[in-house]
Design a protein around this motif. Structure first.
Motif, short mmCIF file in Angstrom:
data_model
loop_
_atom_site.label_atom_id
_atom_site.label_comp_id
_atom_site.label_asym_id
_atom_site.label_seq_id
_atom_site.Cartn_x
_atom_site.Cartn_y
_atom_site.Cartn_z
N THR A 26 -27.72 -14.29 21.56
CA THR A 26 -29.01 -14.98 21.64
C THR A 26 -29.12 -16.11 20.63
OG1 THR A 26 -30.10 -13.40 20.15
CG2 THR A 26 -30.26 -12.96 22.52
N ILE A 27 -28.27 -16.08 19.63
CA ILE A 27 -28.28 -17.17 18.64
C ILE A 27 -28.12 -18.51 19.35
CG2 ILE A 27 -26.99 -18.19 16.72
CD1 ILE A 27 -26.49 -15.27 15.78
N ARG A 28 -27.27 -18.53 20.38
CA ARG A 28 -27.07 -19.77 21.15
C ARG A 28 -28.36 -20.22 21.83
NH1 ARG A 28 -22.41 -17.88 24.65
NH2 ARG A 28 -22.36 -16.07 23.34
N VAL A 29 -29.16 -19.25 22.30
CA VAL A 29 -30.44 -19.58 22.95
C VAL A 29 -31.37 -20.25 21.93
CG1 VAL A 29 -32.51 -18.64 24.07
CG2 VAL A 29 -30.24 -17.73 24.65
N PHE A 30 -31.48 -19.64 20.75
CA PHE A 30 -32.35 -20.23 19.72
C PHE A 30 -31.88 -21.64 19.34
CE2 PHE A 30 -33.24 -15.69 19.04
CZ PHE A 30 -34.62 -15.71 19.01
N LEU A 31 -30.58 -21.81 19.18
CA LEU A 31 -30.05 -23.13 18.82
C LEU A 31 -30.24 -24.15 19.94
CD1 LEU A 31 -26.75 -22.06 17.02
CD2 LEU A 31 -28.89 -22.85 15.97
N ARG A 32 -29.96 -23.75 21.18
CA ARG A 32 -30.10 -24.67 22.31
C ARG A 32 -31.56 -25.13 22.46
NH1 ARG A 32 -28.12 -21.64 25.94
NH2 ARG A 32 -30.04 -20.88 26.84
N ARG A 33 -32.48 -24.24 22.20
CA ARG A 33 -33.91 -24.58 22.32
C ARG A 33 -34.44 -25.25 21.05
NH1 ARG A 33 -37.84 -22.17 25.53
NH2 ARG A 33 -37.05 -21.41 27.50
N ARG A 34 -33.55 -25.48 20.09
CA ARG A 34 -33.89 -26.14 18.83
C ARG A 34 -34.92 -25.35 18.01
NH1 ARG A 34 -31.04 -30.65 19.54
NH2 ARG A 34 -31.18 -31.85 21.44
N LEU A 35 -34.85 -24.04 18.11
CA LEU A 35 -35.66 -23.17 17.26
C LEU A 35 -34.83 -22.93 16.01
CD1 LEU A 35 -36.83 -22.64 20.16
CD2 LEU A 35 -37.57 -20.47 19.25
N ARG A 36 -35.42 -23.14 14.88
CA ARG A 36 -34.68 -23.05 13.62
C ARG A 36 -34.74 -21.64 13.03
NH1 ARG A 36 -37.42 -28.43 12.60
NH2 ARG A 36 -35.88 -29.88 13.41
N CYS A 37 -34.60 -20.66 13.89
CA CYS A 37 -34.72 -19.26 13.48
C CYS A 37 -33.45 -18.73 12.83
CB CYS A 37 -35.06 -18.39 14.69
SG CYS A 37 -36.60 -18.87 15.50
N VAL A 38 -32.32 -19.27 13.19
CA VAL A 38 -31.05 -18.79 12.67
C VAL A 38 -30.97 -19.09 11.17
CG1 VAL A 38 -28.54 -18.92 12.86
CG2 VAL A 38 -29.96 -19.16 14.90
N GLY A 39 -30.93 -18.05 10.36
CA GLY A 39 -30.88 -18.22 8.92
C GLY A 39 -32.21 -18.49 8.25
N CYS A 40 -33.28 -18.51 9.03
CA CYS A 40 -34.60 -18.78 8.46
C CYS A 40 -35.07 -17.59 7.61
CB CYS A 40 -35.60 -19.03 9.59
SG CYS A 40 -37.29 -19.29 9.00
N PRO A 41 -35.60 -17.86 6.42
CA PRO A 41 -36.05 -16.76 5.58
C PRO A 41 -37.27 -16.02 6.14
CG PRO A 41 -36.56 -18.87 4.56
CD PRO A 41 -35.73 -19.16 5.78
N ILE A 42 -37.93 -16.60 7.13
CA ILE A 42 -39.09 -15.96 7.74
C ILE A 42 -38.68 -15.10 8.94
CG2 ILE A 42 -41.34 -16.40 8.84
CD1 ILE A 42 -41.56 -18.88 7.12
N GLY A 43 -37.43 -15.20 9.39
CA GLY A 43 -36.93 -14.44 10.53
C GLY A 43 -37.21 -12.95 10.48
N PRO A 44 -37.11 -12.33 9.30
CA PRO A 44 -37.40 -10.89 9.24
C PRO A 44 -38.87 -10.55 9.48
CG PRO A 44 -36.03 -11.56 7.39
CD PRO A 44 -36.50 -12.82 8.08
N PHE A 45 -39.73 -11.55 9.45
CA PHE A 45 -41.16 -11.32 9.59
C PHE A 45 -41.75 -11.90 10.87
CE2 PHE A 45 -39.96 -11.98 5.14
CZ PHE A 45 -40.17 -10.71 4.66
N HIS A 46 -41.06 -12.88 11.48
CA HIS A 46 -41.55 -13.55 12.69
C HIS A 46 -41.13 -12.80 13.94
CE1 HIS A 46 -42.71 -18.05 12.00
NE2 HIS A 46 -43.65 -17.21 11.65
#
Length: 75
Positions: A26-46
């Motif tokens: 799914t990392i590819r989905v987030f990257l393709r959609r330009r969501l900056r979730c990969v490596g984001c410090p808020i990822g554990p909470f969002h």
């Protein structure tokens, strides 16, 4: 983390980090959609819904794409 696949089902309230851990492709989905979730410090909470809202993306469409990726076997 539970090894029961039922406990690893995702929906819009699932944390983004859990989605990427349970379904690494799914990392590819987030990257393709330009969501900056990969490596984001808020990822554990969002949640998926939070990320979609923050990036002006349709949450249901994002969820549909994420669900199309199979679960990885438990480690």
């Amino acid at each position: 983390m539970s090894t029961d696949p039922k406990s690893r089902e995702i929906d819009v309230e699932t944390l983004v980090d859990d989605v990427m851990r349970w379904r690494p492709a799914t990392i590819r989905v987030f990257l393709r959609r330009r969501l900056r979730c990969v490596g984001c410090p808020i990822g554990p909470f969002h949640t998926v819904a939070d990320a979609a809202r923050e990036h002006c993306v349709d949450a249901e469409g994002l969820l549909e794409e994420l669900l199309a990726i199979p679960l990885s076997p438990p480690a």
